[in-house]
Scaffold this motif. Structure first.
Motif, PDB file in Angstrom:
ATOM      1  N   LEU A  54      50.011  86.238  23.860  1.00  0.00           N
ATOM      2  CA  LEU A  54      49.644  84.829  23.859  1.00  0.00           C
ATOM      3  C   LEU A  54      48.137  84.707  24.063  1.00  0.00           C
ATOM      4  CD1 LEU A  54      50.442  81.785  23.951  1.00  0.00           C
ATOM      5  CD2 LEU A  54      50.664  82.065  26.433  1.00  0.00           C
ATOM      6  N   VAL A  55      47.501  83.917  23.211  1.00  0.00           N
ATOM      7  CA  VAL A  55      46.079  83.606  23.359  1.00  0.00           C
ATOM      8  C   VAL A  55      45.967  82.087  23.339  1.00  0.00           C
ATOM      9  CG1 VAL A  55      43.774  83.789  22.331  1.00  0.00           C
ATOM     10  CG2 VAL A  55      45.356  85.713  22.186  1.00  0.00           C
ATOM     11  N   VAL A  56      45.315  81.519  24.357  1.00  0.00           N
ATOM     12  CA  VAL A  56      45.111  80.079  24.422  1.00  0.00           C
ATOM     13  C   VAL A  56      43.609  79.826  24.296  1.00  0.00           C
ATOM     14  CG1 VAL A  56      45.381  77.976  25.788  1.00  0.00           C
ATOM     15  CG2 VAL A  56      47.141  79.768  25.892  1.00  0.00           C
ATOM     16  N   LEU A  57      43.243  79.051  23.308  1.00  0.00           N
ATOM     17  CA  LEU A  57      41.840  78.716  23.062  1.00  0.00           C
ATOM     18  C   LEU A  57      41.677  77.203  23.229  1.00  0.00           C
ATOM     19  CD1 LEU A  57      41.405  80.851  19.830  1.00  0.00           C
ATOM     20  CD2 LEU A  57      40.659  81.455  22.133  1.00  0.00           C
ATOM     21  N   ASP A  58      40.891  76.790  24.207  1.00  0.00           N
ATOM     22  CA  ASP A  58      40.681  75.369  24.473  1.00  0.00           C
ATOM     23  C   ASP A  58      39.321  74.964  23.923  1.00  0.00           C
ATOM     24  OD1 ASP A  58      40.638  72.783  25.404  1.00  0.00           O
ATOM     25  OD2 ASP A  58      40.867  73.311  27.515  1.00  0.00           O
ATOM     26  N   GLU A  59      39.330  74.214  22.842  1.00  0.00           N
ATOM     27  CA  GLU A  59      38.103  73.785  22.158  1.00  0.00           C
ATOM     28  C   GLU A  59      37.186  74.984  21.897  1.00  0.00           C
ATOM     29  OE1 GLU A  59      37.792  70.941  20.851  1.00  0.00           O
ATOM     30  OE2 GLU A  59      39.059  69.600  22.010  1.00  0.00           O
ATOM     31  N   PRO A  60      37.658  75.981  21.161  1.00  0.00           N
ATOM     32  CA  PRO A  60      36.914  77.231  21.015  1.00  0.00           C
ATOM     33  C   PRO A  60      35.585  77.137  20.280  1.00  0.00           C
ATOM     34  CG  PRO A  60      38.775  77.187  19.523  1.00  0.00           C
ATOM     35  CD  PRO A  60      38.915  75.994  20.426  1.00  0.00           C
ATOM     36  N   GLU A  85      51.198  88.421  12.524  1.00  0.00           N
ATOM     37  CA  GLU A  85      51.913  89.264  11.551  1.00  0.00           C
ATOM     38  C   GLU A  85      52.225  90.639  12.120  1.00  0.00           C
ATOM     39  OE1 GLU A  85      49.322  89.245   8.172  1.00  0.00           O
ATOM     40  OE2 GLU A  85      49.673  87.112   7.777  1.00  0.00           O
ATOM     41  N   ARG A  86      51.286  91.208  12.832  1.00  0.00           N
ATOM     42  CA  ARG A  86      51.441  92.582  13.294  1.00  0.00           C
ATOM     43  C   ARG A  86      52.220  92.709  14.606  1.00  0.00           C
ATOM     44  NH1 ARG A  86      47.499  97.449  12.754  1.00  0.00           N
ATOM     45  NH2 ARG A  86      48.978  99.018  13.393  1.00  0.00           N
ATOM     46  N   TYR A  87      51.976  91.777  15.539  1.00  0.00           N
ATOM     47  CA  TYR A  87      52.546  91.930  16.871  1.00  0.00           C
ATOM     48  C   TYR A  87      53.448  90.771  17.295  1.00  0.00           C
ATOM     49  CZ  TYR A  87      48.488  94.992  16.843  1.00  0.00           C
ATOM     50  OH  TYR A  87      47.553  95.917  16.495  1.00  0.00           O
ATOM     51  N   GLY A  88      53.537  89.737  16.469  1.00  0.00           N
ATOM     52  CA  GLY A  88      54.336  88.569  16.847  1.00  0.00           C
ATOM     53  C   GLY A  88      53.637  87.697  17.880  1.00  0.00           C
ATOM     54  N   ALA A  89      52.325  87.840  17.994  1.00  0.00           N
ATOM     55  CA  ALA A  89      51.559  87.086  18.986  1.00  0.00           C
ATOM     56  C   ALA A  89      51.490  85.606  18.611  1.00  0.00           C
ATOM     57  CB  ALA A  89      50.144  87.656  19.098  1.00  0.00           C
ATOM     58  N   ILE A  90      51.292  84.791  19.616  1.00  0.00           N
ATOM     59  CA  ILE A  90      51.139  83.349  19.439  1.00  0.00           C
ATOM     60  C   ILE A  90      49.735  82.966  19.870  1.00  0.00           C
ATOM     61  CG2 ILE A  90      51.900  81.086  20.250  1.00  0.00           C
ATOM     62  CD1 ILE A  90      54.666  82.385  20.720  1.00  0.00           C
ATOM     63  N   THR A  91      49.065  82.182  19.045  1.00  0.00           N
ATOM     64  CA  THR A  91      47.762  81.645  19.406  1.00  0.00           C
ATOM     65  C   THR A  91      47.897  80.133  19.477  1.00  0.00           C
ATOM     66  OG1 THR A  91      46.564  83.443  18.333  1.00  0.00           O
ATOM     67  CG2 THR A  91      45.328  81.415  18.757  1.00  0.00           C
ATOM     68  N   ILE A  92      47.512  79.573  20.607  1.00  0.00           N
ATOM     69  CA  ILE A  92      47.503  78.125  20.781  1.00  0.00           C
ATOM     70  C   ILE A  92      46.047  77.701  20.819  1.00  0.00           C
ATOM     71  CG2 ILE A  92      48.060  76.207  22.324  1.00  0.00           C
ATOM     72  CD1 ILE A  92      50.430  77.916  23.317  1.00  0.00           C
ATOM     73  N   ALA A  93      45.677  76.835  19.902  1.00  0.00           N
ATOM     74  CA  ALA A  93      44.304  76.324  19.862  1.00  0.00           C
ATOM     75  C   ALA A  93      44.344  74.833  20.169  1.00  0.00           C
ATOM     76  CB  ALA A  93      43.675  76.566  18.498  1.00  0.00           C
ATOM     77  N   ILE A  94      43.695  74.457  21.246  1.00  0.00           N
ATOM     78  CA  ILE A  94      43.588  73.059  21.624  1.00  0.00           C
ATOM     79  C   ILE A  94      42.270  72.578  21.044  1.00  0.00           C
ATOM     80  CG2 ILE A  94      43.416  71.445  23.562  1.00  0.00           C
ATOM     81  CD1 ILE A  94      44.839  73.884  25.160  1.00  0.00           C
ATOM     82  N   THR A  95      42.333  71.572  20.179  1.00  0.00           N
ATOM     83  CA  THR A  95      41.119  71.165  19.484  1.00  0.00           C
ATOM     84  C   THR A  95      41.155  69.703  19.078  1.00  0.00           C
ATOM     85  OG1 THR A  95      39.619  71.690  17.653  1.00  0.00           O
ATOM     86  CG2 THR A  95      41.979  71.877  17.203  1.00  0.00           C
ATOM     87  N   HIS A  96      39.980  69.132  18.982  1.00  0.00           N
ATOM     88  CA  HIS A  96      39.809  67.812  18.391  1.00  0.00           C
ATOM     89  C   HIS A  96      39.209  67.953  16.995  1.00  0.00           C
ATOM     90  CE1 HIS A  96      40.164  66.653  22.629  1.00  0.00           C
ATOM     91  NE2 HIS A  96      40.631  65.530  22.139  1.00  0.00           N
ATOM     92  N   ARG A  97      39.031  69.168  16.537  1.00  0.00           N
ATOM     93  CA  ARG A  97      38.474  69.442  15.209  1.00  0.00           C
ATOM     94  C   ARG A  97      39.639  69.537  14.227  1.00  0.00           C
ATOM     95  NH1 ARG A  97      32.764  69.328  15.931  1.00  0.00           N
ATOM     96  NH2 ARG A  97      32.346  70.461  17.828  1.00  0.00           N
ATOM     97  N   TYR A  98      39.775  68.547  13.413  1.00  0.00           N
ATOM     98  CA  TYR A  98      40.909  68.512  12.483  1.00  0.00           C
ATOM     99  C   TYR A  98      40.780  69.560  11.392  1.00  0.00           C
ATOM    100  CZ  TYR A  98      42.450  64.573  15.105  1.00  0.00           C
ATOM    101  OH  TYR A  98      42.885  63.793  16.139  1.00  0.00           O
ATOM    102  N   SER A  99      39.563  69.975  11.080  1.00  0.00           N
ATOM    103  CA  SER A  99      39.382  71.057  10.115  1.00  0.00           C
ATOM    104  C   SER A  99      39.983  72.348  10.656  1.00  0.00           C
ATOM    105  CB  SER A  99      37.899  71.253   9.793  1.00  0.00           C
ATOM    106  OG  SER A  99      37.163  71.485  10.980  1.00  0.00           O
ATOM    107  N   MET A 100      39.959  72.524  11.969  1.00  0.00           N
ATOM    108  CA  MET A 100      40.567  73.699  12.578  1.00  0.00           C
ATOM    109  C   MET A 100      42.085  73.530  12.650  1.00  0.00           C
ATOM    110  SD  MET A 100      39.711  75.441  16.200  1.00  0.00           S
ATOM    111  CE  MET A 100      40.184  77.130  16.507  1.00  0.00           C
ATOM    112  N   ALA A 101      42.523  72.353  13.035  1.00  0.00           N
ATOM    113  CA  ALA A 101      43.958  72.101  13.189  1.00  0.00           C
ATOM    114  C   ALA A 101      44.704  72.258  11.866  1.00  0.00           C
ATOM    115  CB  ALA A 101      44.184  70.699  13.747  1.00  0.00           C
ATOM    116  N   ARG A 102      44.076  71.905  10.784  1.00  0.00           N
ATOM    117  CA  ARG A 102      44.774  71.882   9.490  1.00  0.00           C
ATOM    118  C   ARG A 102      45.322  73.243   9.079  1.00  0.00           C
ATOM    119  NH1 ARG A 102      42.084  70.138   4.019  1.00  0.00           N
ATOM    120  NH2 ARG A 102      44.010  70.867   3.173  1.00  0.00           N
ATOM    121  N   THR A 103      44.753  74.331   9.559  1.00  0.00           N
ATOM    122  CA  THR A 103      45.223  75.658   9.151  1.00  0.00           C
ATOM    123  C   THR A 103      46.339  76.192  10.050  1.00  0.00           C
ATOM    124  OG1 THR A 103      43.602  76.836  10.477  1.00  0.00           O
ATOM    125  CG2 THR A 103      42.945  76.241   8.234  1.00  0.00           C
TER     126      THR A 103
END
Length: 170
Positions: A54-60, A85-103
């Motif tokens: 698990l990786v949590v990125l707050d406004e990275p 894909e490789r490890y089944g990891a989850i990344t949570i990105a907290i963002t107000h940047r919609y260009s980032m959220a869209r992916t």
């Protein structure tokens, strides 16, 4: 050094008098950095573990200028997809940047302390709720920053299909 490269912190490291051994701090006892430099180091730290679950990125990328933000965002996205894909990891990105959220595979829209919308970018755009309206506002601000957002309306595009403009539907 791999983590420093992934975080885009190589230029920060090059400017430090003692490199990796430089003491950092905001209390005067260490070298203070600009906001974007601290952010790059934080991103590098998030890349130190090769196989996190698990990786949590707050406004990275919030403190970075647009070009650097895009470069870091591309690195973070590639790394997150690789880890998933490789490890089944989850990344949570907290963002107000919609260009980032869209992916993201899944977008969760929180408003007034509660869950308001959940889905993929295309689904949320079709739903035409808060996410779509805010996405359109951010996009339009970069395209035509001197214009007011278009009023909500239904328009016919060249394809003849109806498309709703959600920019003012908040």
């Amino acid at each position: 050094m791999r983590a420093i490269d992934l975080g885009g912190a190589d230029a920060v490291l090059a400017r430090l008098a003692d490199g990796l051994d430089t003491r950092l701090g905001t209390d005067g006892a260490g070298a203070d950095l600009a906001g974007g430099q601290w952010q790059r180091l934080a991103l590098a730290r998030s890349s130190m573990r090769e196989t996190p679950l698990l990786v949590v990125l707050d406004e990275p990328t919030a403190a970075l200028e647009p070009i650097a933000e895009y470069e870091i965002f591309e690195r973070v996205t590639r790394l997150a997809r690789h880890r998933t894909e490789r490890y089944g990891a989850i990344t949570i990105a907290i963002t107000h940047r919609y260009s980032m959220a869209r992916t993201a595979d899944l977008i969760v829209v929180v408003h007034d302390g509660g869950l308001q919308e959940i889905g993929a970018h295309d689904d949320l755009m079709a739903y035409c709720g808060r996410y779509a309206a805010m996405y359109a506002r951010e996009r339009d601000a970069f395209l035509e920053p001197h214009l007011e957002p278009a009023p909500s309306r239904t328009s016919t595009e060249s394809s003849g299909t109806s498309r709703r403009n959600c920019a003012s539907d908040l």
